[in-house]
Enzyme design. Structure first.
Site, PDB file in Angstrom:
ATOM      1  N   ASN A  85       0.845  -1.181   0.000  1.00  0.00           N
ATOM      2  CA  ASN A  85       0.000   0.000   0.000  1.00  0.00           C
ATOM      3  C   ASN A  85       0.885   1.238   0.000  1.00  0.00           C
ATOM      4  O   ASN A  85       1.926   1.274   0.659  1.00  0.00           O
ATOM      5  CB  ASN A  85      -0.916   0.033   1.237  1.00  0.00           C
TER       6      ASN A  85
ATOM      7  N   TYR B 207       0.266  10.310   4.090  1.00  0.00           N
ATOM      8  CA  TYR B 207      -0.132  10.595   5.466  1.00  0.00           C
ATOM      9  C   TYR B 207       0.843  11.616   6.056  1.00  0.00           C
ATOM     10  O   TYR B 207       2.057  11.409   6.012  1.00  0.00           O
ATOM     11  CB  TYR B 207      -0.101   9.327   6.334  1.00  0.00           C
ATOM     12  N   ARG B 208       0.312  12.681   6.611  1.00  0.00           N
ATOM     13  CA  ARG B 208       1.199  13.698   7.180  1.00  0.00           C
ATOM     14  C   ARG B 208       2.032  13.092   8.315  1.00  0.00           C
ATOM     15  O   ARG B 208       1.612  12.136   8.993  1.00  0.00           O
ATOM     16  CB  ARG B 208       0.382  14.873   7.688  1.00  0.00           C
TER      17      ARG B 208
ATOM     18  N   TRP C 285      -1.803   7.964   9.842  1.00  0.00           N
ATOM     19  CA  TRP C 285      -2.702   7.234   8.952  1.00  0.00           C
ATOM     20  C   TRP C 285      -4.046   7.105   9.657  1.00  0.00           C
ATOM     21  O   TRP C 285      -4.183   6.527  10.718  1.00  0.00           O
ATOM     22  CB  TRP C 285      -2.146   5.890   8.518  1.00  0.00           C
TER      23      TRP C 285
ATOM     24  N   GLU D 195      -0.597   0.830  -5.935  1.00  0.00           N
ATOM     25  CA  GLU D 195      -0.464   2.218  -6.386  1.00  0.00           C
ATOM     26  C   GLU D 195       0.670   2.385  -7.381  1.00  0.00           C
ATOM     27  O   GLU D 195       0.571   3.196  -8.327  1.00  0.00           O
ATOM     28  CB  GLU D 195      -0.246   3.150  -5.189  1.00  0.00           C
TER      29      GLU D 195
ATOM     30  N   ASP E  28      -5.552  21.903   8.623  1.00  0.00           N
ATOM     31  CA  ASP E  28      -5.903  20.889   7.639  1.00  0.00           C
ATOM     32  C   ASP E  28      -6.646  21.448   6.429  1.00  0.00           C
ATOM     33  O   ASP E  28      -6.962  22.637   6.359  1.00  0.00           O
ATOM     34  CB  ASP E  28      -6.726  19.786   8.299  1.00  0.00           C
TER      35      ASP E  28
END
Length: 493
Positions: free
Chosen positions: A174, A178-179, A192, A240, A289
């Site tokens: 995967n 994710y920050r 995540w 991906e 955000d």
């Protein structure tokens, strides 16, 4: 031919006037955000800060910082090397429409397509530019120009990573974006969210009670198609990096990591190798955000770095999120267009859909359908809430096929004219985005669907439905010819 790496894309951006080099010293804490926010909202260029600094730490960074890379539709098209994202949509539709060949000649005709599909699979190579420098000792994230984006952020955040994990259950890879909040020179948070692929890998390991660590690799900077693939809500069983090969029409070259059992893009700028530990859960955030609000502090696993590999002269890629529109809106637009063929495969009645910037992706989806039976709009709403990539949608507005869903004003006009609120609005409960701050509980809340289609007698509407006001086409054409002689300004569209 697609871009081999980030540098080829930068070269094209600069050649076509889509990149501005900033030679002045600019602080990574807040200043780069303020500059980028103004440029992004004005539809301005990608920015390459050549001399990022930190007044707080007294540091002048040796590597430049690239930001707002995908911040317009034109640059998004350039990133995928197409005239329009519709080209990729059509390619995806062709791929999804492939049917098993029935006879010998059908099989022969299908061979070129099957060969093309095979050429997209990731290609493992022995080494690559990201291995030019390998650091196992004296590791420090302090050498990277990592930004604090907004005043109340909990710290500095890596904002455009490609986080690679492998399922401990079935071995599937995967890649997610994710920050990562920097805790110290060798440790970050790993944000995540509960519904994401990396989080599911972590939970499965936790349930087994075996092995307290999970390998993680974080790639920073690559060819744009590969970076975009990391943000797409792809089906769980679709790699991906394979999808990136489809987007770029050639395979992504992958190289084995030094200290973890994972592969990363060989042409990347920087790779952070390490692990998350089941026993090391820390407070992460707040973070300004994409909703335009701060997501509040919460508990997430810590990522421990064991090795850094990089190019000799790496470019650090970042992005900022906040009140829309910003660069991430165009990333969301890519998701929208690339998601369309998958939606149409399950819901062929869908003509088009759009998620406007103000809806910050998951708050509003406007869907045009070709209505065929009573209650059709409600069937579509419920189906969308059942799709993994769209289940968080807070509000869905369904309109008829002749409404342009990319024109928010037209949708509002038609919807507000067409609905009887008690009859046409429905509510349901279900999972919501982890960043949703208005829901009654974290990750669980209500959603609203609005049936703004014309109502039929078979839906209980027995009154006459009025015609829309439209001028006679011949009169419109005549006035078009007269307009220049009337001394009037051209009307704004």
């Amino acid at each position: 031919m697609s871009y081999q790496d980030l540098r080829e894309f930068i070269t094209r951006l600069e050649r076509e006037g889509e990149l501005k080099r900033i030679s002045a010293e600019v602080d990574v804490d807040l200043e780069i955000t303020e500059i980028t926010d103004r440029v992004s909202k004005a539809g301005g260029p990608a920015l390459l800060f050549e001399k990022p600094v930190s007044a707080r730490d007294g540091v002048k960074y040796s590597m430049p910082l690239l930001i707002n890379t995908l911040g317009t539709r034109r640059r998004l098209d350039m990133a995928l090397d197409v005239a329009s994202l519709d080209e990729i949509t059509r390619r995806m539709e062709d791929l999804l429409d492939m049917k098993p060949p029935e006879g010998f000649f059908d099989k022969v005709k299908m061979l070129p397509k099957l060969s093309e599909l095979g050429s997209f699979f990731p290609k493992n190579v022995r080494s690559g530019p990201v291995k030019e420098v390998i650091e196992r000792e004296n590791l420090s994230l302090g050498r990277l120009p990592i930004m604090q984006c907004w005043p109340l952020d909990g710290g500095r955040f890596i904002t455009f990573p490609m986080v690679v994990t492998r399922s401990p259950k079935n071995g599937r890879r995967n890649v997610g974006c994710y920050r990562m909040q920097v805790f110290d020179d060798r440790t970050t948070g790993m944000h995540w969210q509960v519904h994401k692929g990396g989080a599911e890998h972590f939970r499965w390991l936790e349930r087994q009670g075996k092995g307290r660590r999970m390998d993680v690799a974080v790639a920073l900077g690559a060819d744009p198609a590969t970076m975009i693939s990391g943000i797409l809500p792809l089906p769980e069983d679709l790699d991906e990096f394979l999808f990136a090969g489809f987007l770029r029409q050639q395979p992504v070259e992958l190289v084995k990591c030094e200290t973890v059992d994972l592969e990363v893009p060989a042409q990347a700028e920087i790779v952070l190798e390490g692990f998350v530990d089941l026993d090391d859960i820390r407070t992460e955030g707040p973070f300004g955000d994409h909703t335009g609000y701060y997501s509040l502090a919460d508990k997430f696993p810590a990522f421990h770095i064991t090795c850094i590999t990089r190019r000799r002269d790496p470019i650090y890629v970042s992005t900022i999120v906040g009140r829309p529109p910003m660069e991430d809106y165009w990333m969301g637009y890519a998701v929208e267009r690339l998601f369309m063929p998958l939606m149409r495969k399950q819901l062929p009645e869908v003509v088009d859909m759009h998620m406007p910037a103000e809806g910050v992706f998951h708050n509003l989806m406007m869907v045009a359908i070709r209505k065929s039976y009573p209650g059709h709009a409600r069937k579509v709403m419920n189906a969308i809430w059942g799709m993994p990539g769209a289940m968080f949608t807070k509000c869905i507005v369904v309109v008829d096929h002749d409404v342009n869903v990319h024109d928010t004003g037209e949708v509002a006009w038609k919807a507000l004219n067409h609905i009887d609120p008690e009859r046409d609005i429905q509510f349901t409960l279900g999972p919501v985005d982890q960043l949703e701050h208005a829901s009654r509980l974290p990750n669980f809340g209500s959603k609203m669907g609005i049936d703004a289609t014309r109502k039929w007698p078979t839906e209980g509407f027995t009154r006459d439905w009025p015609d829309e006001i439209v001028m006679d086409p011949q009169v419109t054409k005549k006035v078009d010819c007269l307009w220049a002689s009337l001394g009037l300004k051209a009307p704004q569209k």
